[in-house]
Write an enzyme that holds these catalytic residues in place. Structure first.
Site, PDB file in Angstrom:
ATOM      1  N   HIS A 116     -10.755 -24.393 -14.055  1.00  0.00           N
ATOM      2  CA  HIS A 116      -9.349 -24.475 -13.780  1.00  0.00           C
ATOM      3  C   HIS A 116      -8.496 -23.675 -14.224  1.00  0.00           C
ATOM      4  CE1 HIS A 116     -11.402 -28.054 -12.143  1.00  0.00           C
ATOM      5  NE2 HIS A 116     -10.428 -28.375 -11.308  1.00  0.00           N
TER       6      HIS A 116
ATOM      7  N   LYS B  88     -18.298 -38.285 -14.254  1.00  0.00           N
ATOM      8  CA  LYS B  88     -16.929 -38.528 -14.298  1.00  0.00           C
ATOM      9  C   LYS B  88     -16.761 -39.694 -14.895  1.00  0.00           C
ATOM     10  CE  LYS B  88     -12.251 -37.835 -13.115  1.00  0.00           C
ATOM     11  NZ  LYS B  88     -11.526 -36.940 -12.393  1.00  0.00           N
TER      12      LYS B  88
ATOM     13  N   GLU C 174     -16.323 -28.763  -6.935  1.00  0.00           N
ATOM     14  CA  GLU C 174     -16.122 -29.854  -8.100  1.00  0.00           C
ATOM     15  C   GLU C 174     -17.441 -30.578  -8.464  1.00  0.00           C
ATOM     16  OE1 GLU C 174     -13.412 -30.027  -9.594  1.00  0.00           O
ATOM     17  OE2 GLU C 174     -11.748 -29.298  -8.417  1.00  0.00           O
TER      18      GLU C 174
ATOM     19  N   GLU D 237      -7.245 -37.862 -22.200  1.00  0.00           N
ATOM     20  CA  GLU D 237      -7.669 -36.327 -22.478  1.00  0.00           C
ATOM     21  C   GLU D 237      -7.060 -35.872 -23.871  1.00  0.00           C
ATOM     22  OE1 GLU D 237      -7.193 -34.110 -19.003  1.00  0.00           O
ATOM     23  OE2 GLU D 237      -6.928 -32.062 -20.146  1.00  0.00           O
TER      24      GLU D 237
ATOM     25  N   ARG E 159       7.370 -51.219 -12.648  1.00  0.00           N
ATOM     26  CA  ARG E 159       6.632 -50.898 -13.877  1.00  0.00           C
ATOM     27  C   ARG E 159       5.041 -50.943 -13.654  1.00  0.00           C
ATOM     28  NH1 ARG E 159      10.843 -54.123 -15.735  1.00  0.00           N
ATOM     29  NH2 ARG E 159      12.651 -52.532 -16.454  1.00  0.00           N
TER      30      ARG E 159
ATOM     31  N   ARG F  66     -12.498 -35.122 -21.732  1.00  0.00           N
ATOM     32  CA  ARG F  66     -12.054 -35.170 -20.682  1.00  0.00           C
ATOM     33  C   ARG F  66     -11.809 -33.574 -20.130  1.00  0.00           C
ATOM     34  NH1 ARG F  66      -8.706 -39.662 -17.067  1.00  0.00           N
ATOM     35  NH2 ARG F  66      -8.964 -38.243 -15.111  1.00  0.00           N
TER      36      ARG F  66
ATOM     37  N   HIS G 183      -7.863 -25.219  -3.451  1.00  0.00           N
ATOM     38  CA  HIS G 183      -7.984 -25.336  -4.829  1.00  0.00           C
ATOM     39  C   HIS G 183      -9.420 -25.194  -5.244  1.00  0.00           C
ATOM     40  CE1 HIS G 183      -7.592 -27.402  -8.716  1.00  0.00           C
ATOM     41  NE2 HIS G 183      -8.696 -28.248  -8.264  1.00  0.00           N
TER      42      HIS G 183
ATOM     43  N   HIS H  17      -6.598 -21.663 -11.349  1.00  0.00           N
ATOM     44  CA  HIS H  17      -5.222 -21.934 -11.325  1.00  0.00           C
ATOM     45  C   HIS H  17      -4.518 -20.621 -11.258  1.00  0.00           C
ATOM     46  CE1 HIS H  17      -1.266 -24.007 -11.911  1.00  0.00           C
ATOM     47  NE2 HIS H  17      -0.827 -22.623 -12.808  1.00  0.00           N
TER      48      HIS H  17
ATOM     49  N   ASN I 238     -11.883 -29.719 -16.866  1.00  0.00           N
ATOM     50  CA  ASN I 238     -11.017 -28.564 -16.270  1.00  0.00           C
ATOM     51  C   ASN I 238     -11.796 -27.368 -16.140  1.00  0.00           C
ATOM     52  OD1 ASN I 238      -9.037 -30.237 -16.054  1.00  0.00           O
ATOM     53  ND2 ASN I 238      -8.300 -30.085 -17.963  1.00  0.00           N
TER      54      ASN I 238
ATOM     55  N   LYS J 127      -5.953 -40.139 -13.024  1.00  0.00           N
ATOM     56  CA  LYS J 127      -4.879 -39.167 -13.114  1.00  0.00           C
ATOM     57  C   LYS J 127      -3.916 -39.275 -11.853  1.00  0.00           C
ATOM     58  CE  LYS J 127      -6.284 -35.707 -16.609  1.00  0.00           C
ATOM     59  NZ  LYS J 127      -6.786 -34.219 -16.440  1.00  0.00           N
TER      60      LYS J 127
END
Ligand code: NAD
Ligand code: GLY
Length: 368
Positions: A249, A227, A185, A237, A121, A242, A267, A253, A246, A143
């Site tokens: 992206h 960041k 990035e 987010e 956990r 946040r 990427h 994507h 992206n 993340k």
């Protein structure tokens, strides 16, 4: 050494940026390493390049590195390796107060972070990012995720590391194309909220790409500061802050999906093209000066990175790319928010974008 605090309420941690950190992992981690055996998850490329140095640092401190060496590549970030890794950690008797080390790029960081999130956990982990992308983005902010048959990063958790050690020297062994992909990035932080940093990239990006240590350290620290600020404000987010991370992206994507998430388009390369498209679409909407969009494309061209979608030779139309976007997890209650720009350093979340208009815009971009 730059030390950047990430002020997550109740779970603050530091990102340290300095050359040589990987050769002194044991002393940087200090008391966090409670046991003699230290579990480290990595991939075969990173182990070959950096495993010896990390192991030597641990040995000198009376510790024993216990390695789990995974195959390099995005396919490692899936159920199979996750399950096997969690079983391995259980067999190693890792407890909740122990730290697992993640030595590698975003694939290793995301997989290890998610394994740490679900093991008993939630146990602790330390990020030792070895790609530029991981140093400026994926190792910071908590993340974690794996990919499934339904798509990328669709199963995961927010789980913050206890410490991040970003050693710019790690990039000395990283292939040039991967450095450039991570550089997208870096540029992103300039475009989303720091016009001065974008101007720095225009002046010094080439130095970073060719290996200048001072340029690398400065850019990593400046990116992490940005960041850290964003993540501290909107960890999960939920407020839209946040989501600025992206930028590029959604378009990127779609391009990655159309090229099969393959070596055809990394990427970061998709993100670079995505930011060019977001800028040009912002111009089309009358939000941004055309000269700003030209500056962005010119910068990626100068960096030797993809900057024209028409040059990818995609055999599709704009509607196909929009269909890929609709499968992205960033959909929100049936609408697709887009990050657009009012200028360099002024990204914002637009919720009124008409997808047919995006498809028409992409038709024009695809035909050059
Ligand atoms: P990666 O981890 O696959 O690394 C790229 C390649 O470089 C691999 O072949 C790896 O073996 C090799 N490599 C890594 N470090 C090296 C070094 N120092 N020397 C030599 N080779 C080295 O890719 P990446 O670009 O670091 O990460 C991509 C992943 O990150 C994706 O899965 C993406 O979804 C994820 N990501 C996560 C976040 C987040 O916030 N968690 C953010 C952005 C991206
Ligand atoms: N890379 C996007 C985020 O961390 O939110």
């Amino acid at each position: 050494m730059a030390v950047i605090p990430v002020a997550i309420a109740g779970r603050p941690y530091e990102v340290r940026v300095a050359p040589g950190l990987l050769t002194r992992v044991a002393e940087e981690c200090g008391e966090r390493l409670r046991k003699v055996r230290v579990p480290i998850i990595t991939d075969a490329n990173v182990h070959a390049a950096w495993g010896g140095k990390v192991e030597a640092s641990l040995s000198a401190a009376g510790k024993q590195a216990v390695w789990r060496i995974l195959p390099p590549g995005e396919q490692t970030k899936g159920w199979q390796e996750l399950a096997a890794t969690v079983d391995w950690l259980l067999a190693e008797e890792v407890d909740r107060g122990d730290h697992i080390l993640a030595l590698g790029g975003g694939v290793i960081g995301d997989l290890t972070g998610f394994a740490a999130a679900i093991l008993k956990r939630g146990c602790k982990f330390i990020q030792l990012p070895t790609t530029l992308l991981a140093q400026v983005d994926s190792s910071v902010g908590g993340k974690t995720a794996i990919n499934t048959a339904a798509g990328k990063n669709l199963v995961g958790a927010f789980h913050q590391p206890s410490l991040v050690l970003a050693d710019p020297e790690a990039l000395d062994t990283l292939p040039r194309r991967e450095v450039a992909a991570g550089y997208a990035e870096v540029v992103k932080y300039g475009l989303l909220g720091d016009a001065g940093f974008f101007a720095w990239c225009e002046a010094h990006g080439a130095e970073l790409l060719t290996g200048d240590p001072a340029a690398r350290e400065f850019a990593i620290a400046r990116s992490v500061e940005a960041k850290a600020r964003i993540v501290a404000e909107d960890e999960h987010e939920t407020t839209g802050v946040r989501a600025l991370l992206n930028l590029g992206h959604t378009f990127g994507h779609a391009l990655e999906a159309q090229t099969g998430f393959s070596d055809r388009l990394l990427h970061g390369e998709g993100v670079a093209l995505g930011m060019v498209l977001a800028a040009r679409y912002s111009v089309r909407r009358g939000l941004m000066e055309a000269s700003d969009a030209t500056r962005i494309a010119a910068h990626f061209a100068q960096a030797g990175m993809p900057h024209e979608v028409s040059a990818l030779g995609l055999n599709c139309d704009g509607g196909t790319l929009v269909a890929h976007m609709l499968h992205d997890k960033k959909m929100d209650a049936g609408t697709l928010p887009f990050l657009l720009m009012r200028g360099i350093g002024q990204a914002f979340l637009a919720k009124d974008v008409v997808l047919d208009d995006v498809a028409a815009f992409l038709d024009e971009e695809l035909s050059g």
